[in-house]
Scaffold this motif. Sequence first.
Motif, PDB file in Angstrom:
ATOM      1  N   ASP A  11       0.810  -1.222   0.000  1.00 17.52           N
ATOM      2  CA  ASP A  11       0.000   0.000   0.000  1.00 17.52           C
ATOM      3  C   ASP A  11       0.845   1.275   0.000  1.00 17.52           C
ATOM      4  OD1 ASP A  11      -2.460  -1.010  -0.242  1.00 17.52           O
ATOM      5  OD2 ASP A  11      -3.086  -0.746   1.839  1.00 17.52           O
ATOM      6  N   LYS A  12       1.883   1.236   0.818  1.00 16.10           N
ATOM      7  CA  LYS A  12       2.722   2.419   0.956  1.00 16.10           C
ATOM      8  C   LYS A  12       3.361   2.778  -0.390  1.00 16.10           C
ATOM      9  CE  LYS A  12       5.874   3.981   4.472  1.00 16.10           C
ATOM     10  NZ  LYS A  12       6.828   3.548   5.509  1.00 16.10           N
ATOM     11  N   ASN A  13       3.821   1.732  -1.083  1.00 12.14           N
ATOM     12  CA  ASN A  13       4.411   1.947  -2.406  1.00 12.14           C
ATOM     13  C   ASN A  13       3.370   2.500  -3.379  1.00 12.14           C
ATOM     14  OD1 ASN A  13       6.764   1.420  -4.310  1.00 12.14           O
ATOM     15  ND2 ASN A  13       5.072   0.384  -5.344  1.00 12.14           N
ATOM     16  N   LYS A  14       2.154   1.967  -3.288  1.00 11.31           N
ATOM     17  CA  LYS A  14       1.080   2.397  -4.197  1.00 11.31           C
ATOM     18  C   LYS A  14       0.730   3.862  -3.967  1.00 11.31           C
ATOM     19  CE  LYS A  14      -1.513  -1.728  -5.196  1.00 11.31           C
ATOM     20  NZ  LYS A  14      -2.468  -2.607  -4.548  1.00 11.31           N
ATOM     21  N   ASP A  15       0.655   4.268  -2.702  1.00 11.38           N
ATOM     22  CA  ASP A  15       0.311   5.662  -2.387  1.00 11.38           C
ATOM     23  C   ASP A  15       1.347   6.612  -2.974  1.00 11.38           C
ATOM     24  OD1 ASP A  15      -1.807   4.634  -1.050  1.00 11.38           O
ATOM     25  OD2 ASP A  15      -0.985   4.926   0.958  1.00 11.38           O
ATOM     26  N   GLN A  16       2.622   6.275  -2.781  1.00 13.73           N
ATOM     27  CA  GLN A  16       3.693   7.125  -3.313  1.00 13.73           C
ATOM     28  C   GLN A  16       3.662   7.110  -4.842  1.00 13.73           C
ATOM     29  OE1 GLN A  16       6.093   9.222  -1.660  1.00 13.73           O
ATOM     30  NE2 GLN A  16       6.198   9.850  -3.810  1.00 13.73           N
ATOM     31  N   ALA A  17       3.332   5.961  -5.426  1.00 11.74           N
ATOM     32  CA  ALA A  17       3.247   5.864  -6.888  1.00 11.74           C
ATOM     33  C   ALA A  17       2.171   6.804  -7.416  1.00 11.74           C
ATOM     34  CB  ALA A  17       2.954   4.425  -7.316  1.00 11.74           C
ATOM     35  N   GLU A  18       1.041   6.891  -6.713  1.00 15.25           N
ATOM     36  CA  GLU A  18      -0.035   7.804  -7.132  1.00 15.25           C
ATOM     37  C   GLU A  18       0.434   9.257  -7.050  1.00 15.25           C
ATOM     38  OE1 GLU A  18      -2.719   7.385  -8.845  1.00 15.25           O
ATOM     39  OE2 GLU A  18      -2.259   5.248  -8.819  1.00 15.25           O
ATOM     40  N   GLU A  19       1.187   9.562  -5.985  1.00 13.78           N
ATOM     41  CA  GLU A  19       1.737  10.914  -5.862  1.00 13.78           C
ATOM     42  C   GLU A  19       2.671  11.229  -7.031  1.00 13.78           C
ATOM     43  OE1 GLU A  19       3.566  12.171  -2.158  1.00 13.78           O
ATOM     44  OE2 GLU A  19       1.935  11.185  -1.068  1.00 13.78           O
ATOM     45  N   ASN A  20       3.506  10.255  -7.368  1.00 10.22           N
ATOM     46  CA  ASN A  20       4.419  10.435  -8.512  1.00 10.22           C
ATOM     47  C   ASN A  20       3.632  10.695  -9.792  1.00 10.22           C
ATOM     48  OD1 ASN A  20       6.417   9.801  -6.716  1.00 10.22           O
ATOM     49  ND2 ASN A  20       6.952   7.818  -7.625  1.00 10.22           N
ATOM     50  N   ARG A  21       2.550   9.917  -9.957  1.00 16.19           N
ATOM     51  CA  ARG A  21       1.734  10.023 -11.167  1.00 16.19           C
ATOM     52  C   ARG A  21       1.129  11.430 -11.262  1.00 16.19           C
ATOM     53  NH1 ARG A  21      -0.437   5.040 -10.725  1.00 16.19           N
ATOM     54  NH2 ARG A  21       1.023   4.100 -12.178  1.00 16.19           N
ATOM     55  N   ASN A  22       0.628  11.916 -10.136  1.00 13.61           N
ATOM     56  CA  ASN A  22       0.034  13.262 -10.120  1.00 13.61           C
ATOM     57  C   ASN A  22       1.075  14.325 -10.447  1.00 13.61           C
ATOM     58  OD1 ASN A  22      -2.406  12.187  -9.442  1.00 13.61           O
ATOM     59  ND2 ASN A  22      -2.152  12.468  -7.233  1.00 13.61           N
ATOM     60  N   LEU A  23       2.256  14.151  -9.880  1.00 15.82           N
ATOM     61  CA  LEU A  23       3.337  15.105 -10.115  1.00 15.82           C
ATOM     62  C   LEU A  23       3.712  15.133 -11.606  1.00 15.82           C
ATOM     63  CD1 LEU A  23       5.179  16.915  -8.359  1.00 15.82           C
ATOM     64  CD2 LEU A  23       6.826  15.047  -8.330  1.00 15.82           C
ATOM     65  N   LEU A  24       3.780  13.948 -12.215  1.00 16.50           N
ATOM     66  CA  LEU A  24       4.103  13.864 -13.643  1.00 16.50           C
ATOM     67  C   LEU A  24       3.005  14.526 -14.478  1.00 16.50           C
ATOM     68  CD1 LEU A  24       5.410  10.185 -13.758  1.00 16.50           C
ATOM     69  CD2 LEU A  24       6.787  12.229 -14.126  1.00 16.50           C
ATOM     70  N   ASP A  25       1.752  14.280 -14.102  1.00 12.95           N
ATOM     71  CA  ASP A  25       0.624  14.876 -14.824  1.00 12.95           C
ATOM     72  C   ASP A  25       0.689  16.401 -14.761  1.00 12.95           C
ATOM     73  OD1 ASP A  25      -0.397  12.517 -15.632  1.00 12.95           O
ATOM     74  OD2 ASP A  25      -2.002  12.407 -14.141  1.00 12.95           O
ATOM     75  N   GLU A  26       0.976  16.907 -13.573  1.00 13.07           N
ATOM     76  CA  GLU A  26       1.067  18.360 -13.390  1.00 13.07           C
ATOM     77  C   GLU A  26       2.076  18.984 -14.350  1.00 13.07           C
ATOM     78  OE1 GLU A  26       2.122  19.559  -9.371  1.00 13.07           O
ATOM     79  OE2 GLU A  26       0.496  18.259  -8.653  1.00 13.07           O
ATOM     80  N   HIS A  27       3.180  18.261 -14.553  1.00  9.80           N
ATOM     81  CA  HIS A  27       4.236  18.790 -15.415  1.00  9.80           C
ATOM     82  C   HIS A  27       4.138  18.276 -16.848  1.00  9.80           C
ATOM     83  CE1 HIS A  27       5.919  19.465 -11.376  1.00  9.80           C
ATOM     84  NE2 HIS A  27       6.447  20.530 -11.934  1.00  9.80           N
ATOM     85  N   ASN A  28       3.053  17.542 -17.112  1.00  6.94           N
ATOM     86  CA  ASN A  28       2.843  17.003 -18.451  1.00  6.94           C
ATOM     87  C   ASN A  28       4.020  16.147 -18.926  1.00  6.94           C
ATOM     88  OD1 ASN A  28       1.082  16.637 -20.459  1.00  6.94           O
ATOM     89  ND2 ASN A  28       1.410  18.627 -21.461  1.00  6.94           N
ATOM     90  N   VAL A  29       4.518  15.306 -18.028  1.00  7.87           N
ATOM     91  CA  VAL A  29       5.625  14.402 -18.360  1.00  7.87           C
ATOM     92  C   VAL A  29       5.081  12.980 -18.401  1.00  7.87           C
ATOM     93  CG1 VAL A  29       7.891  13.536 -17.644  1.00  7.87           C
ATOM     94  CG2 VAL A  29       7.245  15.905 -17.150  1.00  7.87           C
ATOM     95  N   LYS A  30       5.515  12.210 -19.411  1.00  9.62           N
ATOM     96  CA  LYS A  30       5.105  10.800 -19.481  1.00  9.62           C
ATOM     97  C   LYS A  30       6.265   9.925 -19.002  1.00  9.62           C
ATOM     98  CE  LYS A  30       1.460  11.172 -22.802  1.00  9.62           C
ATOM     99  NZ  LYS A  30       1.560  12.537 -23.382  1.00  9.62           N
ATOM    100  N   MET A  31       5.928   8.877 -18.288  1.00  9.31           N
ATOM    101  CA  MET A  31       7.003   8.005 -17.783  1.00  9.31           C
ATOM    102  C   MET A  31       6.714   6.548 -18.170  1.00  9.31           C
ATOM    103  SD  MET A  31       8.675   7.858 -13.971  1.00  9.31           S
ATOM    104  CE  MET A  31       7.492   6.878 -13.057  1.00  9.31           C
ATOM    105  N   LEU A  32       7.757   5.882 -18.649  1.00  4.45           N
ATOM    106  CA  LEU A  32       7.645   4.464 -19.021  1.00  4.45           C
ATOM    107  C   LEU A  32       8.592   3.640 -18.158  1.00  4.45           C
ATOM    108  CD1 LEU A  32       7.817   4.683 -22.927  1.00  4.45           C
ATOM    109  CD2 LEU A  32       5.822   4.781 -21.447  1.00  4.45           C
ATOM    110  N   ASN A  33       8.132   2.458 -17.786  1.00  3.58           N
ATOM    111  CA  ASN A  33       8.900   1.570 -16.920  1.00  3.58           C
ATOM    112  C   ASN A  33       9.314   0.334 -17.731  1.00  3.58           C
ATOM    113  OD1 ASN A  33       9.855   0.035 -14.800  1.00  3.58           O
ATOM    114  ND2 ASN A  33       7.880  -0.110 -13.734  1.00  3.58           N
ATOM    115  N   PHE A  34      10.601   0.221 -18.044  1.00  2.00           N
ATOM    116  CA  PHE A  34      11.097  -0.907 -18.844  1.00  2.00           C
ATOM    117  C   PHE A  34      11.514  -2.052 -17.918  1.00  2.00           C
ATOM    118  CE2 PHE A  34      11.580   0.599 -23.265  1.00  2.00           C
ATOM    119  CZ  PHE A  34      11.215   1.923 -23.076  1.00  2.00           C
TER     120      PHE A  34
END
Lengths: 215, 103
Positions: A11-34
């Motif tokens: 859960d803790k990882n998921k919560d931080q992941a959502e925060e990361n996602r929001n931060l990326l959205d705010e800056h209009n950055v796309k992120m890919l995980n290889f």
Amino acid sequence: MEIKVLKNVLDKNKDQAEENRNLLDEHNVKMLNFISSPGAGKTSLLEQTIPELQKTMKVAVIEGDAYTSRDAERLQKFGIPIVQINTEGACHLDSNSIRNAFRQLDLQSLDVILVENVGNLICPTGFDLGEGYCIAVLSTTEGDDKPSKYPMLFRKAKAVVLNKMDLLSYTSFEKDNFVKDIYELNPQVQLFETSATQGTGTGEWNTWLNRMLSV
Amino acid sequence: MEISLQVARENKLSRITVINLDVGKMQHLNESIMQHGFDAAKQGTTAGEASLKLNWLPVKLKCNECHHIFTSADMKLSCPYCGSKDTNIVQGTELNIKSIEGE
């Protein structure tokens, strides 16, 4: 005494992941995980991908490596921001280490972040980093049974890149089995065949990626 | 472990004896590696003597076409009733602390 907990360990990882996602959205950055096994060709594929993306986008790389910075060194020639995360033996990146990596990047100036996870087909799959989607890389030398052995990754991946196609005839890899298993797990997946070190087959992959990142 | 210790503190347990963990089969986790990791993590905590009990949950899917719910033992994810590949995993990806036991 038994006490009900009913909490997901991640859960803790998921919560931080959502925060990361929001931060990326705010800056209009796309992120890919290889994600791939060690040696499947993630870095070689990135070497073919980065120059294509660079033509139209600002690219950065987050390199996950258990101990060394060799992969990051290989990508330095492109003159892009690279953040190295040494997991000190841990077999995957987590959302917190990605958040820390963001602090070393100017998100405002970026369009795309490519994350090269630690080579491993299991653990990285369970740890959401906040990425838009993940890309699985598999090489023909690893065998065609990998999708059925590691279903979580192949179910989750937006695209699967089958690499080392130049070596196919030297292996016992049955492409038909592989393709069948992949579509069984993930009917919507995009499948690409490449030889990243030869630079063959990467055109189609780059075209698709460019299109995905432009929307 | 962090979650368990916190729950123990909140419930004023002086020691944890058992941690019950629900694990989905799709996680493909190896029980002996889990036990090994658990034994390393519990050292020096109120769970120092605790055992880890894994409750394996089979993979269950729901078909989005015919709405049947079925269990998949062999990682085939298409619907055995109508053959559709449009299915959702409803169980099998868990990694949840179900409960802790202690005193």
